[in-house]
Write an enzyme that holds these catalytic residues in place. Sequence first.
Site, PDB file in Angstrom:
ATOM      1  N   ASP A   1       0.854  -1.183   0.000  1.00 34.69           N
ATOM      2  CA  ASP A   1       0.000   0.000   0.000  1.00 34.69           C
ATOM      3  C   ASP A   1       0.893   1.236   0.000  1.00 34.69           C
ATOM      4  O   ASP A   1       2.124   1.133  -0.043  1.00 34.69           O
ATOM      5  CB  ASP A   1      -0.945   0.001   1.204  1.00 34.69           C
TER       6      ASP A   1
ATOM      7  N   HIS B   1      -2.892   3.035  -4.857  1.00 35.89           N
ATOM      8  CA  HIS B   1      -2.199   2.698  -3.601  1.00 35.89           C
ATOM      9  C   HIS B   1      -0.755   2.271  -3.885  1.00 35.89           C
ATOM     10  O   HIS B   1      -0.302   1.214  -3.441  1.00 35.89           O
ATOM     11  CB  HIS B   1      -2.974   1.610  -2.858  1.00 35.89           C
TER      12      HIS B   1
ATOM     13  N   GLU C   1      -9.869   2.578  -5.347  1.00 38.83           N
ATOM     14  CA  GLU C   1      -9.423   3.939  -5.049  1.00 38.83           C
ATOM     15  C   GLU C   1      -8.221   4.368  -5.910  1.00 38.83           C
ATOM     16  O   GLU C   1      -7.175   4.742  -5.407  1.00 38.83           O
ATOM     17  CB  GLU C   1      -9.087   4.064  -3.561  1.00 38.83           C
TER      18      GLU C   1
END
Length: 809
Positions: free
Chosen positions: A204, A278, A342
């Site tokens: 991440d 990410h 995302e």
Amino acid sequence: MKKSISLLLLSLLMITPSCQKTKEAVNEYNIVPNPNQILPQEGRFELNNKVCLVVPSDAPEVKSIADSLAGQLKLTAGISLKEAESADGKTAISFVVQEGMPKEGYKLSVTPSLITLTASQPNGFFYGVQTLYQLLPPAIYGKQLDKKADWSVPAVEIEDSPRFVHRGLMLDVCRHYVPIDYIYKFIDLLAMNKMNVFHWHLTDDQGWRIEIKKYPKLTEIGSKREKTLVDYYYVNYPQVFDGKEHGGYYTQEQIKEVVAYAASKYINVVPEIEMPGHALAALAAYPELSCDSTQTYKVSPTWGVFEQVFCPSETTFKFFEGVMDEVIELFPSEYIHIGGDECPKTAWKNSAFCQQLIRQLGLKDDTTPSKIDGIKHSKEDKLQSYFVTRMEKYLNSKGKNIIGWDEILEGGLAPNATVMSWRGVEGGMNAAKAGHNAIMTPNPYVYLDYYQEEPEIAPTTIGGYNTLKKTYSYNPVPDDADELAKKHIIGIQGNIWREYMQTSERTDYQAFPRAMAIAETAWTQNANKDWKNFCERMVTEFERLKVMNTQPCLNFFDVNINTHADENGPLMVLLESFYPDAEIRYTTDGSEPSKASALYEKPFVLEGNIDLKAAAFKDGKILGKVAHKPLYGNLLTGKPYTVNYTMGWTGDIFDENDVLGADQTTFGLTNGKRGNNASYTPWCSFGIVEGKDLEFIVHLDKPTQVSKVIFGSLFNPAMRILPAGGVAVEVSADGKQYTPIAEKALKHDYPETGRIAFTDSIEFEPTQATFLKVKIKNGGTLRNGVNFEKNNGPEVIPAELWIDEIEAY
């Protein structure tokens, strides 16, 4: 006479032990998750050194499971089972292979002389042993001898197999590194509850946690960040950091050992390697993977979603192919999780390379909504689909399938992908209807980083509110779902995102006991779930957790305080404890509740201001903490109202989150509870337009005398919030013509940092009103990038108003 008394006493002494024995022999079946078919029987199987262990000679994997049971009994009970070829005429525990049973199914028969465990596959035997453990004293989960425990098993007939094939928990080790010892304990806890998937979130923005030998910088650079955010993300601007380097990663040898250990518990480890978003930890190590390699990238010290993402270039695909080649060698799992959530498209929109690739691929913005999700997708969304599909093809060529978060639906779904639905349930349902497998992980129910008890007393979390009861209430496939949903929704999973879990103890607190509710939903048919019965079984589960050195949230033993108003009804105070058959004792004057305090038997009307304290009692002893909440009964309590703005945050209501009957009439503004400094959960938010005050109107039902209005507002400029700048009150007899009666400018002493709640009031001559209007001005303006984190909006904005509990007296 004395002789008669002596005979009577003697007879009583003779019968007392058998009475006690009868009382002790009441069988309990505190099994979590609940078996799908269980028939209680009379009597118990006594464990001792005379008991034989019978295992088929041609089933080495089954023998390993049986030996594990024997080893645990030797360690904790001091009992040595004797191996035997047959159970005939013996007190025995017998493992029997029976073809044709479900892969993970088992039968467990316990009589006073024989325990028979039947299955067709090792998985089934393993789960049967887990059930057997839960029929034994909690000490069986320990690592030391306990001769005082009752080492016997209640007689029972169980036939059992799971509802779903995917039953898992995800653990994020990127936001905060998790020590390897905790990973093993985590796997033990999964196994205890018959979960079979450990989803390991390994990469991440805040850290790359898996060793990749081909790309050593991923751990040399990407596994470390120079500092970490302090407090909740939006509390301070500029943000505050701890100044301490945070790092850690797992070597390939450690990962192999973890995977092997998990396999011994019939748990599949699914690694997650995030793409195309990410990406910061990887970009810090290899900036050439970005859309702008001239930039300097850092492992992020804070949380959120970042615009710096992987570029869909040949360099990036070659990199991920190299990474995946090593990941595949470490994880035998059929699935590799590739993230896909995302991923902002800003970098791709601004990249000449990406725009040229879009033209080359012939990607165009949708002119009509997608058939899968009903949304028009951009050509950049479709570029993400290209990215995901290309990686899927590579992994398919290596014999692997992919799982991705539900954003991989956007722009078209990769052909063989499984969707993990986290943004509510729609993503999973849409994927299933399109013929793709889906795993349900909706944040309104199974996000274990959300609050599970009153935020005022809980550690800081990311927000939300998922009680044990709400988590348990979730049904991944409703009875009226269509056949495709029933076919393609293959499981459920809880997610443990660890932005605010700095330690293993915090992880325990957030994950448990809600993980047990998820385990039961995953294993037990919905028709066989029962909340009250679950709570009865959970009492023993807490004892097991204690033996396993796990520190769960103990709200189960406390009292939850809530209020509720039915339409046209008064506001009622509701008290609830999850502990079965607990007495709730309470006081309304701020004094500590005792076993002599008022007994709560049913909801009561909130009248006037009370300082409520409540606790759960069992047999006269307090079970948990004392719950404390002042409640404010006033002229507006429980009444519906109108406002001239759409609420953003709506107090106690979280759109589809609210499944347990919270009050949709009063929302957060007339429910008797005030907001606090601890979280945003109880507040109601309003995006104010310059020159247009918030107007709050209540119908008082009849002419009523009013002389005072009180309300709370919040200060938190980092969240674009300032407290009220002024208040005005108007009254009306008909709800059409209003008369102004009072106005007041408000000033507050702001703290330099942080979030704080203010309570303001305005008093006036007693006035008759049938309709009451309260007009609240916002606190002024805020500067983009000065008072809050810079975004693409205007340089100066009107501050939002966050209000709670408007009261009138």
